[in-house]
Design a protein around this motif. Structure first.
Motif, short mmCIF file in Angstrom:
data_model
loop_
_atom_site.label_atom_id
_atom_site.label_comp_id
_atom_site.label_asym_id
_atom_site.label_seq_id
_atom_site.Cartn_x
_atom_site.Cartn_y
_atom_site.Cartn_z
N SER A 159 -6.14 -11.60 22.93
CA SER A 159 -5.18 -12.53 22.37
C SER A 159 -5.79 -13.33 21.22
O SER A 159 -6.93 -13.77 21.31
CB SER A 159 -4.71 -13.48 23.47
N GLY A 160 -5.05 -13.46 20.13
CA GLY A 160 -5.51 -14.27 19.01
C GLY A 160 -6.40 -13.52 18.03
O GLY A 160 -6.93 -14.12 17.10
N LYS A 168 -3.49 -9.37 15.78
CA LYS A 168 -2.63 -8.18 15.81
C LYS A 168 -1.26 -8.47 15.20
O LYS A 168 -0.76 -7.73 14.36
CB LYS A 168 -2.45 -7.68 17.26
N SER A 169 -0.67 -9.58 15.64
CA SER A 169 0.65 -9.94 15.10
C SER A 169 0.55 -10.20 13.61
O SER A 169 1.41 -9.76 12.83
CB SER A 169 1.20 -11.18 15.80
N SER A 170 -0.49 -10.90 13.21
CA SER A 170 -0.66 -11.20 11.78
C SER A 170 -0.77 -9.91 10.98
O SER A 170 -0.17 -9.78 9.91
CB SER A 170 -1.92 -12.03 11.57
N1 ATP Z 1 1.53 -19.40 11.34
C1 ATP Z 1 0.21 -19.52 11.54
N2 ATP Z 1 -0.47 -20.52 10.93
C2 ATP Z 1 -1.80 -20.67 11.11
N3 ATP Z 1 -2.55 -19.86 11.88
C3 ATP Z 1 -1.95 -18.84 12.52
C4 ATP Z 1 -0.54 -18.63 12.38
N4 ATP Z 1 -0.21 -17.54 13.13
C5 ATP Z 1 -1.35 -17.12 13.69
N5 ATP Z 1 -2.40 -17.88 13.33
C6 ATP Z 1 -3.81 -17.70 13.73
O1 ATP Z 1 -4.22 -16.40 13.38
C7 ATP Z 1 -4.97 -15.80 14.42
C8 ATP Z 1 -4.34 -14.49 14.83
O2 ATP Z 1 -3.08 -14.75 15.40
P1 ATP Z 1 -2.10 -13.59 15.87
O3 ATP Z 1 -0.82 -14.21 16.26
O4 ATP Z 1 -2.05 -12.57 14.81
O5 ATP Z 1 -2.87 -13.03 17.15
P2 ATP Z 1 -2.44 -11.87 18.15
O6 ATP Z 1 -3.53 -10.87 18.13
O7 ATP Z 1 -1.09 -11.39 17.85
O8 ATP Z 1 -2.46 -12.63 19.54
P3 ATP Z 1 -1.50 -12.39 20.82
O9 ATP Z 1 -2.02 -11.19 21.49
O10 ATP Z 1 -1.74 -13.62 21.65
O11 ATP Z 1 -0.13 -12.28 20.33
C9 ATP Z 1 -5.04 -16.82 15.54
O12 ATP Z 1 -6.29 -17.45 15.47
C10 ATP Z 1 -3.94 -17.79 15.23
O13 ATP Z 1 -4.31 -19.09 15.64
#
Ligand code: ATP
Ligand code: MG
Lengths: 240, 279
Positions: free
Chosen positions: A28-29, A32-34
């Motif tokens: 998590s974090g 991936k979503s980004s």
């Molecule tokens: N809108 C935003 N503004 C600032 N930082 C962000 C934003 N969205 C995500 N982040 C940061 O970017 C990093 C990656 O976030 P992301 O949502 O892409 O993770 P993820 O791999 O999708 O996690 P998860 O499995 O929990 O969904 C994290 O450290 C998060 O705090």
């Protein structure tokens, strides 16, 4: 890919094959979503987000200034991590995209709505209450509705951000079946926390860690014989 | 000893909240009661519809003034709020605009009156007229409309915007089909508040629209001056000798009823819009 000064993704290079399912896994974090949002330029609408580098779709850079972002998002659909149905009827939710792109004709809309809901394994549950407000559905139903809503636009690429995290095993199974069916026509990229799901449905898997793509290969290779120690730890569950 | 058990604090909180609500409502009821008590005897067919001193032209004038104000201010205000909330990127310019709006909302209404006199009546040659008065009132309520509309737009979940954009909707399509319909009840509530404020204002129309006449004609165009209830009441109470006390109270009563009537109309409108939100 940055949020303000914070670099969320670092120099990822990945070649996603057409008409295959690619899974992205990682704690998590890790971004991936980004990363997924880079692929249809949804980061454009997030305040403070900034992307550097190129993303090629059919050889054309989607970050080129000539790219029509609206057209791009039609071709690259996205199912979000949190279900976000519009607070209107189930029917209107699915018909939203087609109406947007100029299909006003009732009978064709009806057909598209039915086809999309069937594809998302939701038709049987909602066929008698298409006029009901979508926000009254359960969380899992809402997520399938969001999938149907994307399919109704008939994109070429479907980005799915943990589409099954709110679903029961039966619905999850239906979605996985659905993905396998869709594979014939669509390119699918799915983010998942479920290792079994990644190994079951995908042909390729990428492992992300702290904004870096650690390893990307054929799915069986990632799960059985990964090159990187960290990937090995993660897929064997020896990771925080 | 459990002096403040959860149950007890719950009861106390309830009593305190109930009392606050009562304290807010009581004066309003009191004002209405006094007006009814002292004005009811003054209400008569002659007062409302009489050829001389009848209030009807003033009622019509008020309704016209408020309608035209709404017609001018609502589209402008909502459009400005949409721009600020949906399109503008955060920056010094937007901060400056917001600051200006907040400060404009605090300017006393008589200043708007003088400004309207200088700009609309004199410079634009609208004369002392329905149009000049509406423009002035529109300026007065614009800050209020903009900030309440912005608040309503902010209440629309971000996820809905993303969903729409993700399906290949343009920014404008997203605003029109998703954001505005979802913000509409809030926007209209803000409009109602603003417009009913306009309906009761005296100072801004004093120099720009109102006149007092015993022959009480209706305006023939937007360039004619009008009779309006607040001004009628003001003149009656301060300048005309020998007006029976009950007539003044009755006029006040009519003013309040008209303002409430305008509000009621807007509330019904909002309820109907809410019912028909099946796009
Ligand atoms: N809108 C935003 N503004 C600032 N930082 C962000 C934003 N969205 C995500 N982040 C940061 O970017 C990093 C990656 O976030 P992301 O949502 O892409 O993770 P993820 O791999 O999708 O996690 P998860 O499995 O929990 O969904 C994290 O450290 C998060 O705090
Ligand atoms: Mg995520």
């Amino acid at each position: 890919m940055f949020y303000g000064d914070f670099q969320a993704i670092k120099e990822v290079t990945i070649a996603v094959p057409a008409r295959r399912i690619t899974a992205l896994i990682g704690p998590s974090g890790c971004g991936k979503s980004s990363f997924l949002r880079c692929l249809n330029r949804m980061n454009d609408v997030i305040e403070g987000a900034r992307v550097e580098g190129d993303v090629l779709l059919d050889g054309r850079n989607i970050y080129d200034s000539r790219t029509d972002v609206v057209e791009l998002r039609k071709r690259v659909g996205m199912v979000f991590q949190r279900p976000n149905p519009f607070p209107v009827s189930i029917y209107a939710n699915v018909a939203y995209g087609p109406r947007l792109h100029g299909i006003p004709d009732r009978s064709r809309l009806d057909a598209i709505v039915e086809k999309s809901l069937r594809a998302a394994a939701l038709w049987d549950e909602v066929k008698d209450k298409l006029r009901q407000t979508a926000t009254e559905l359960s969380g899992g139903q809402q997520q399938r509705l969001c999938i149907a809503r994307v399919l109704a636009v008939e994109p070429e690429v479907v980005l799915m951000d943990e589409p099954c995290s709110a679903l029961d095993p039966t619905a999850t199974f239906r979605i996985e079946e659905l993905m396998t069916e869709l594979m014939a026509d669509y390119t699918i990229i799915i983010v998942t926390h479920n290792m079994y799901q990644a190994s079951r449905v995908s042909q390729f898997t990428g492992f992300f860690l702290l904004g870096e793509l650690i390893e990307y290969d054929h799915t069986p290779k990632i799960f059985e014989n990964p090159q990187d120690q960290r990937t090995d730890d993660y897929v064997r569950g020896r990771f925080g | 000893m459990m002096l403040f058990s959860a149950q007890r604090t719950e009861k106390l909180a309830f009593a305190a909240l109930w009392a606050s609500a009562a304290i807010v409502v009581l004066p309003v009821l009191g004002i209405i009661a006094v007006m009814l008590y002292r004005g009811a005897s003054g209400l008569s067919w002659g007062l409302l519809f009489g050829a001389r001193e009848g209030l009807l032209p003033a009622i019509v004038g008020t309704v016209l003034l408020v309608s035209l104000t709404a017609l001018i201010a609502a589209p402008l205000g909502v459009a400005a709020a949409v721009y600020l909330n949906e399109y503008a990127r955060a920056g010094p310019l937007v901060r400056l605009i917001r600051l200006a709006i907040v400060n404009l909302a605090g300017v006393p209404s008589v200043v708007y009156g003088l400004f309207g006199l200088a700009l609309f009546v004199t410079l634009f040659h609208f004369g002392r007229s329905l149009l000049a008065g509406s423009c002035t009132l529109a300026l007065l309520v614009l800050p209020l409309i903009i900030s309440t509309s912005e608040e309503a737009l902010r209440q629309v979940p971000q996820g809905l915007r993303h969903a729409s954009l993700g399906l290949g909707a343009s920014q404008w399509q997203t605003v029109r089909r998703v954001v505005l319909p979802n913000a509409l009840p809030g926007i209209i509530t803000g409009l109602i508040l603003s417009i009913s404020r306009a309906a009761g204002e005296t100072a801004p129309i004093l120099f720009t629209a109102a006149f007092y006449s015993l022959t009480s004609p209706l305006p023939k165009s937007v360039f004619d001056p009008i009779l309006v209830l607040p001004y009628q009441l003001f003149v009656m109470a301060t300048e005309v000798p020998n007006v029976p006390e009950s007539t003044k109270w009755a006029t006040a009563l009519v003013l309040v009823v008209v303002v409430l009537g305008i509000n009621l109309f807007a509330i019904v409108l909002r309820a109907r819009l809410r019912g028909s939100r099946r796009w």
